[in-house]
Design a protein around this motif. Structure first.
Motif, PDB file in Angstrom:
ATOM      1  N   UNK A 285     -48.433  -1.251 -36.099  1.00 32.43           N
ATOM      2  CA  UNK A 285     -48.084  -2.007 -37.123  1.00 32.43           C
ATOM      3  C   UNK A 285     -46.758  -2.962 -36.657  1.00 32.43           C
ATOM      4  N   UNK A 286     -45.890  -2.533 -35.833  1.00 29.45           N
ATOM      5  CA  UNK A 286     -44.879  -3.334 -35.278  1.00 29.45           C
ATOM      6  C   UNK A 286     -45.410  -4.655 -34.532  1.00 29.45           C
ATOM      7  N   UNK A 287     -46.258  -4.146 -33.955  1.00 35.65           N
ATOM      8  CA  UNK A 287     -46.714  -5.420 -32.766  1.00 35.65           C
ATOM      9  C   UNK A 287     -47.434  -6.430 -33.655  1.00 35.65           C
ATOM     10  N   UNK A 288     -48.456  -5.953 -34.685  1.00 36.87           N
ATOM     11  CA  UNK A 288     -48.979  -6.621 -35.534  1.00 36.87           C
ATOM     12  C   UNK A 288     -48.389  -7.633 -36.456  1.00 36.87           C
ATOM     13  N   UNK A 289     -47.020  -6.826 -36.958  1.00 37.14           N
ATOM     14  CA  UNK A 289     -45.852  -7.818 -37.702  1.00 37.14           C
ATOM     15  C   UNK A 289     -45.440  -8.866 -36.999  1.00 37.14           C
ATOM     16  N   UNK A 290     -44.979  -8.595 -35.603  1.00 33.79           N
ATOM     17  CA  UNK A 290     -44.265  -9.393 -34.847  1.00 33.79           C
ATOM     18  C   UNK A 290     -45.231 -10.571 -34.401  1.00 33.79           C
ATOM     19  N   UNK A 291     -46.433 -10.396 -34.270  1.00 33.44           N
ATOM     20  CA  UNK A 291     -47.547 -11.248 -33.682  1.00 33.44           C
ATOM     21  C   UNK A 291     -47.779 -12.212 -34.877  1.00 33.44           C
ATOM     22  N   UNK A 292     -48.321 -11.774 -36.052  1.00 35.98           N
ATOM     23  CA  UNK A 292     -48.510 -12.503 -37.041  1.00 35.98           C
ATOM     24  C   UNK A 292     -47.292 -13.635 -37.463  1.00 35.98           C
ATOM     25  N   UNK A 293     -46.159 -12.949 -37.688  1.00 31.52           N
ATOM     26  CA  UNK A 293     -45.110 -13.984 -37.821  1.00 31.52           C
ATOM     27  C   UNK A 293     -44.768 -15.038 -36.934  1.00 31.52           C
ATOM     28  N   UNK A 294     -44.927 -14.469 -35.610  1.00 27.41           N
ATOM     29  CA  UNK A 294     -44.732 -15.695 -34.783  1.00 27.41           C
ATOM     30  C   UNK A 294     -45.798 -16.761 -34.421  1.00 27.41           C
ATOM     31  N   UNK A 295     -47.042 -16.438 -34.808  1.00 27.16           N
ATOM     32  CA  UNK A 295     -47.963 -17.116 -34.564  1.00 27.16           C
ATOM     33  C   UNK A 295     -48.225 -18.190 -35.877  1.00 27.16           C
ATOM     34  N   UNK A 296     -47.699 -17.651 -36.880  1.00 28.17           N
ATOM     35  CA  UNK A 296     -47.418 -18.344 -38.102  1.00 28.17           C
ATOM     36  C   UNK A 296     -46.359 -19.630 -37.978  1.00 28.17           C
ATOM     37  N   UNK A 297     -45.181 -19.096 -37.387  1.00 31.83           N
ATOM     38  CA  UNK A 297     -44.282 -20.127 -36.957  1.00 31.83           C
ATOM     39  C   UNK A 297     -44.914 -21.268 -35.897  1.00 31.83           C
ATOM     40  N   UNK A 298     -45.417 -20.780 -34.769  1.00 31.83           N
ATOM     41  CA  UNK A 298     -46.072 -21.889 -33.687  1.00 31.83           C
ATOM     42  C   UNK A 298     -46.989 -22.604 -34.531  1.00 31.83           C
ATOM     43  N   UNK A 299     -48.007 -22.263 -35.332  1.00 38.47           N
ATOM     44  CA  UNK A 299     -48.927 -23.127 -35.966  1.00 38.47           C
ATOM     45  C   UNK A 299     -48.191 -24.121 -36.854  1.00 38.47           C
ATOM     46  N   UNK A 300     -47.219 -23.594 -37.360  1.00 43.04           N
ATOM     47  CA  UNK A 300     -46.566 -24.537 -38.405  1.00 43.04           C
ATOM     48  C   UNK A 300     -45.840 -25.717 -37.357  1.00 43.04           C
ATOM     49  N   UNK A 301     -45.254 -25.450 -36.294  1.00 44.03           N
ATOM     50  CA  UNK A 301     -44.489 -26.415 -35.480  1.00 44.03           C
ATOM     51  C   UNK A 301     -45.759 -27.347 -34.919  1.00 44.03           C
ATOM     52  N   UNK A 302     -46.907 -26.765 -34.390  1.00 49.55           N
ATOM     53  CA  UNK A 302     -47.886 -27.312 -33.700  1.00 49.55           C
ATOM     54  C   UNK A 302     -48.516 -28.208 -34.787  1.00 49.55           C
ATOM     55  N   UNK A 303     -48.695 -28.081 -35.901  1.00 53.94           N
ATOM     56  CA  UNK A 303     -49.174 -28.775 -36.903  1.00 53.94           C
ATOM     57  C   UNK A 303     -48.581 -30.358 -36.851  1.00 53.94           C
ATOM     58  N   UNK A 304     -47.330 -30.348 -36.638  1.00 52.25           N
ATOM     59  CA  UNK A 304     -46.521 -31.658 -36.690  1.00 52.25           C
ATOM     60  C   UNK A 304     -46.457 -32.300 -35.223  1.00 52.25           C
ATOM     61  N   UNK A 305     -46.807 -31.385 -34.094  1.00 49.40           N
ATOM     62  CA  UNK A 305     -46.687 -31.939 -32.953  1.00 49.40           C
ATOM     63  C   UNK A 305     -47.989 -32.423 -32.435  1.00 49.40           C
ATOM     64  N   UNK A 306     -48.993 -31.964 -32.794  1.00 51.32           N
ATOM     65  CA  UNK A 306     -50.251 -32.502 -32.229  1.00 51.32           C
ATOM     66  C   UNK A 306     -50.447 -33.741 -32.306  1.00 51.32           C
ATOM     67  N   UNK A 307     -50.081 -34.740 -33.208  1.00 51.38           N
ATOM     68  CA  UNK A 307     -50.519 -36.058 -32.954  1.00 51.38           C
ATOM     69  C   UNK A 307     -49.930 -36.798 -31.656  1.00 51.38           C
ATOM     70  N   UNK A 308     -48.869 -36.221 -31.052  1.00 49.94           N
ATOM     71  CA  UNK A 308     -48.542 -36.811 -29.932  1.00 49.94           C
ATOM     72  C   UNK A 308     -49.455 -36.825 -28.722  1.00 49.94           C
TER      73      UNK A 308
END
Length: 310
Positions: A173-196
């Motif tokens: 549960x702890x691993x799953x919690x951390x991984x989901x939250x980190x992936x969400x933040x990464x995807x959000x940032x990459x969504x704006x960086x992808x056009x470069x």
């Protein structure tokens, strides 16, 4: 005299053709229209990756907020749900008054459902009556919760498998919690960086690395969530003398794996852009010749050759 004039005519025609060639300048690689045409495929794939990141972010947000409160849609997103309506007690005091269900008679709720941040409990007739406070790195401890709600003198025989997997459940549960939250933040940032990635292939490398990292995080977290729900269901329903039902949250599983699929597709696109599709830097450095410029030059050369032969 007429013979000299006749001999000078080809030279005049040739010079005229050269003058006509100078009057038709070829497109420049610095022309924004040329850069836009030449990088069209790269821009399209970058746009697709942005869309995939957006969809992954949306579904990961649904995973994060699932089961956090008693509201439409959100209350239906959970990992698993325990139905204790007809649970068979190991012992019960004679002073207990009968309620609508055996669980109520023992002091328990009819059902318990588990999300990423908390758990909710309620009755079949009233719905959810309480949700615990959302907590980071939350994990569901059925032994502590169920035994803590039993009336004095009542007891239930939880299967030994539950006690054995509690430590595994906490770590997963702890691993799953951390991984989901980190992936969400990464995807959000990459969504704006992808056009470069349109400007240079060098950007596709780092973007591909972080896309791979996000994909692994979501994939591992989704696998843990699926395995945890299925194992917990098997551990409880395998005990026929306990008479407990457990359902896996299909919406939660669907959202997790849809987010995994979109993130994986984004990684595949970034990996492909490392070696495919012309970037702006490729054109400016001469690594890739502009196709439209070459075509224009070939047409102009053909016209010059035709004029010279005439």
């Amino acid at each position: 005299m007429s013979l000299s004039s006749f001999r000078r005519r080809p030279a005049t025609a040739t010079s005229s053709s050269h003058d006509g060639q100078k009057e038709s300048p070829q497109p420049s690689i610095e022309d924004p229209a040329v850069l836009k045409r030449e990088t069209r495929a790269r821009r399209v794939f970058s746009g697709i990756s942005c869309f995939c990141y957006l969809m992954a972010v949306i579904f990961l947000i649904l995973v994060e907020i699932g089961n956090t409160r008693n509201s439409p849609v959100i209350r239906d997103i959970y990992f698993f749900k325990l139905d204790l309506t007809d649970i068979l007690p190991q012992s019960a005091p004679t002073t207990l008054s009968l309620q609508n269900s055996i669980a109520r008679t023992l002091g328990l709720h009819d059902f318990y459902q588990v999300g990423l941040w908390d758990f909710c409990e309620g009755y079949n007739t009233d719905g959810i009556t309480y949700c615990s406070t959302p907590t980071t790195l939350y994990w569901f401890n059925p032994v502590e919760i169920l035994l803590g709600e039993l009336f004095a003198g009542a007891s239930i025989a939880l299967p030994s498998q539950v006690n054995e997997i509690l430590n595994i459940l906490r770590i997963a549960s702890n691993i799953m919690f951390g991984f989901f939250l980190t992936a969400l933040l990464l995807d959000f940032v990459l969504m704006f960086l992808a056009p470069i990635a349109v400007f240079s292939r060098w950007w596709s490398g780092p973007l591909g690395f972080f896309a791979l990292l996000s994909t692994l995080l979501v994939l591992i977290a989704s696998s843990l969530g699926t395995a945890m729900s299925l194992i917990f269901k098997y551990a409880l329903t395998s005990q026929t003398d306990l008479n407990v039902n457990a359902d896996v949250g299909l919406k939660m599983l669907a959202f997790m794996w849809i987010a995994t699929g979109f993130t994986l597709l984004s990684f595949i696109i970034h990996a492909g852009l490392c070696c495919c599709c012309t970037s702006r830097r490729d054109i400016r450095t001469g690594r890739r010749n502009a196709r439209h410029i070459n075509e224009a030059g070939s047409r102009e050369k053909g016209r010059t050759t035709t004029a010279t032969s005439d």
